[in-house]
Design an enzyme around this catalytic site. Sequence first.
Site, short mmCIF file in Angstrom:
data_model
loop_
_atom_site.label_atom_id
_atom_site.label_comp_id
_atom_site.label_asym_id
_atom_site.label_seq_id
_atom_site.Cartn_x
_atom_site.Cartn_y
_atom_site.Cartn_z
N GLU A 1 -101.20 -26.05 16.14
CA GLU A 1 -101.55 -27.21 17.66
C GLU A 1 -100.76 -27.81 18.49
O GLU A 1 -99.28 -28.73 17.26
CB GLU A 1 -102.27 -28.38 16.71
CG GLU A 1 -104.14 -28.00 15.81
CD GLU A 1 -104.79 -29.21 15.43
OE1 GLU A 1 -104.17 -30.60 15.23
OE2 GLU A 1 -105.91 -29.03 15.22
N HIS B 1 -108.13 -31.29 18.72
CA HIS B 1 -108.05 -32.16 17.60
C HIS B 1 -108.92 -33.41 18.18
O HIS B 1 -108.05 -34.53 17.78
CB HIS B 1 -107.14 -31.88 16.99
CG HIS B 1 -106.73 -32.62 15.48
ND1 HIS B 1 -106.18 -32.07 14.48
CD2 HIS B 1 -108.02 -33.09 14.98
CE1 HIS B 1 -106.24 -32.89 13.61
NE2 HIS B 1 -107.01 -33.08 13.34
N ARG C 1 -109.76 -28.59 8.81
CA ARG C 1 -107.94 -28.13 9.24
C ARG C 1 -108.40 -26.54 9.92
O ARG C 1 -108.82 -26.03 9.92
CB ARG C 1 -107.46 -27.72 8.09
CG ARG C 1 -106.90 -29.59 7.57
CD ARG C 1 -106.44 -30.74 9.02
NE ARG C 1 -105.97 -31.95 8.83
CZ ARG C 1 -106.93 -32.56 9.00
NH1 ARG C 1 -107.48 -32.94 10.09
NH2 ARG C 1 -105.91 -34.30 9.30
N1 LIG Z 1 -111.14 -32.91 12.99
C1 LIG Z 1 -110.34 -34.17 12.53
O1 LIG Z 1 -110.05 -34.91 13.73
C2 LIG Z 1 -110.97 -34.62 11.51
C3 LIG Z 1 -111.12 -32.93 10.99
N2 LIG Z 1 -111.14 -33.96 9.56
C4 LIG Z 1 -111.28 -33.80 8.29
O2 LIG Z 1 -112.30 -33.26 6.99
C5 LIG Z 1 -111.55 -33.68 5.87
C6 LIG Z 1 -113.23 -33.99 5.26
O3 LIG Z 1 -112.65 -35.48 5.60
P1 LIG Z 1 -114.01 -35.87 4.50
O4 LIG Z 1 -115.31 -35.57 4.74
O5 LIG Z 1 -113.66 -37.56 4.74
O6 LIG Z 1 -113.48 -35.55 2.89
P2 LIG Z 1 -114.28 -35.20 1.48
O7 LIG Z 1 -113.09 -35.79 0.92
O8 LIG Z 1 -114.89 -36.85 1.76
O9 LIG Z 1 -114.71 -34.17 1.91
C7 LIG Z 1 -114.09 -33.16 1.37
C8 LIG Z 1 -115.46 -32.25 0.99
O10 LIG Z 1 -114.94 -30.38 0.57
C9 LIG Z 1 -115.13 -30.03 -0.64
N3 LIG Z 1 -114.02 -28.91 -1.43
C10 LIG Z 1 -112.81 -29.83 -1.60
N4 LIG Z 1 -112.02 -28.44 -2.04
C11 LIG Z 1 -112.64 -27.70 -1.25
C12 LIG Z 1 -112.70 -26.12 -2.08
N5 LIG Z 1 -111.52 -25.57 -2.77
N6 LIG Z 1 -114.31 -25.25 -1.88
C13 LIG Z 1 -114.80 -25.97 -1.73
N7 LIG Z 1 -114.60 -27.23 -0.87
C14 LIG Z 1 -114.00 -27.87 -1.16
C15 LIG Z 1 -115.51 -31.08 -1.92
O11 LIG Z 1 -115.61 -30.64 -2.40
P3 LIG Z 1 -116.47 -31.58 -3.59
O12 LIG Z 1 -117.75 -32.79 -3.18
O13 LIG Z 1 -117.29 -30.50 -4.69
O14 LIG Z 1 -115.08 -31.86 -4.12
C16 LIG Z 1 -116.14 -32.10 -0.74
O15 LIG Z 1 -117.96 -32.05 -0.67
C17 LIG Z 1 -110.40 -34.36 5.79
O16 LIG Z 1 -109.22 -33.47 5.00
C18 LIG Z 1 -109.71 -33.81 6.98
O17 LIG Z 1 -108.57 -32.26 6.32
C19 LIG Z 1 -110.98 -35.65 8.73
C20 LIG Z 1 -111.34 -36.42 9.99
C21 LIG Z 1 -110.81 -35.75 11.73
O1 LIG Z 2 -107.59 -34.91 11.56
C1 LIG Z 2 -108.34 -36.75 11.44
C2 LIG Z 2 -107.74 -36.72 9.77
O2 LIG Z 2 -108.27 -38.54 10.25
O3 LIG Z 2 -107.96 -36.29 8.88
#
Ligand SMILES: NC(=O)C1=CN([C@@H]2O[C@H](COP(=O)(O)OP(=O)(O)OC[C@H]3O[C@@H](n4cnc5c(N)ncnc54)[C@H](OP(=O)(O)O)[C@@H]3O)[C@@H](O)[C@H]2O)C=CC1
Ligand SMILES: O=CC(=O)O
Length: 325
Positions: A266, A285, A237
């Site tokens: 955005e 995005h 994000r």
């Molecule tokens: N560009 C785009 O179009 C897209 C963007 N996204 C973004 O990607 C993000 C991740 O998706 P996804 O992988 O499915 O989500 P997950 O919930 O599977 O993974 C999130 C990760 O972030 C870590 N995390 C959360 N908070 C913190 C913190 N404060 N410090 C360090 N690490 C942290 C978590 O740590 P832990 O494992 O220790 O809990 C976890 O490893 C979504 O929330 C979204 O915002 C998603 C899809 C598309």
């Molecule tokens: O940014 C996209 C999402 O699925 O989150």
Amino acid sequence: MKPSVILYKALPDDLTQRLETYFNLVQVKDLSPQTVSQNADAFAHAEGMLGSSQTVNRELLEKMPALRAASTVSVGYNNYDVPALTERGIVLMHTPTVLTETVADTLMTLVLTTARRAVDVAQRVKRGEWRSGITPDWFGVDVHHKTMGIVGMGRIGMALAQRANLGFGMPILYHARSRHQEAEARFNARHCSLDTLLAESDFVCLVLPLTDETHHLISAPQLAKMKASAILINGGRGPVVDEKALIAALQAGQIHGAGLDVFEQEPLPVDSPLLEMSNVVALPHIGSATFETRYNMAACAVDNLIAALTGKVEQNCVNPQVLKS
Ligand SMILES: NC(=O)C1=CN([C@@H]2O[C@H](COP(=O)(O)OP(=O)(O)OC[C@H]3O[C@@H](n4cnc5c(N)ncnc54)[C@H](OP(=O)(O)O)[C@@H]3O)[C@@H](O)[C@H]2O)C=CC1
Ligand SMILES: O=CC(=O)O
């Protein structure tokens, strides 16, 4: 009588029809105050809502006293006031997993295009500047066997690690709140502090949700810790990065480049200095934006809403505590 649902995103016809077999649909273009007041009765009676990229806050929820379930066509849910939904006992559903591989592909695209300057040099070719053998001002930097630092080793972080480690022979560092044994076992990934990751990585890849803790996690002091040869990739994000600080670091040559799919505002304002920089790849995005994945996300969101409003939720619930009450 079928429950009423507000649909605020255009869906493929077959999915709209599937929703219509369960619900009375009211389709609106957005959730702006104007749209809500024009459709006040529909919002007042809606038991469900489905869409994406719109703010769902307390003010809106006050206009939706009958709401029982919200379904977002996204994995990220930072535009929903989750505590407010939970207080009201409203289930929030999202679409993890179906988009993971596609988003990891987008992140790898950003790594490759930024390192090899693919967008910049392709534009030069189109402008007719390729008139003789290329000189070093057309060169990029290697990706293979460089160190990749992944901040956020969740679903997408894992899929990125797989591509980088198994496909490109890249050693993986990662930072997350917890240790991820599977990443360590499959990709020999090393868990480390954010500071260590910033100091040692050639590519710093952010795959984080936006929360109070991650807002501006990468700001001037963190950018100063990166190698001058390093590239920052943000696929999570926009507000996870302090964009003003990033622009200053790029202008000062403090880091080598940036590949960005997300921004603080955005669409990215057309006068953003980022758009003037040849070492920045800016995507609109498009992390999950393939025909296949966008269909699968919409289908998942439809199934999620049906499950939530028929009391059959088994997965994809953001606030499962609501189901127990
Ligand atoms: N560009 C785009 O179009 C897209 C963007 N996204 C973004 O990607 C993000 C991740 O998706 P996804 O992988 O499915 O989500 P997950 O919930 O599977 O993974 C999130 C990760 O972030 C870590 N995390 C959360 N908070 C913190 C913190 N404060 N410090 C360090 N690490 C942290 C978590 O740590 P832990 O494992 O220790 O809990 C976890 O490893 C979504 O929330 C979204 O915002 C998603 C899809 C598309
Ligand atoms: O940014 C996209 C999402 O699925 O989150």
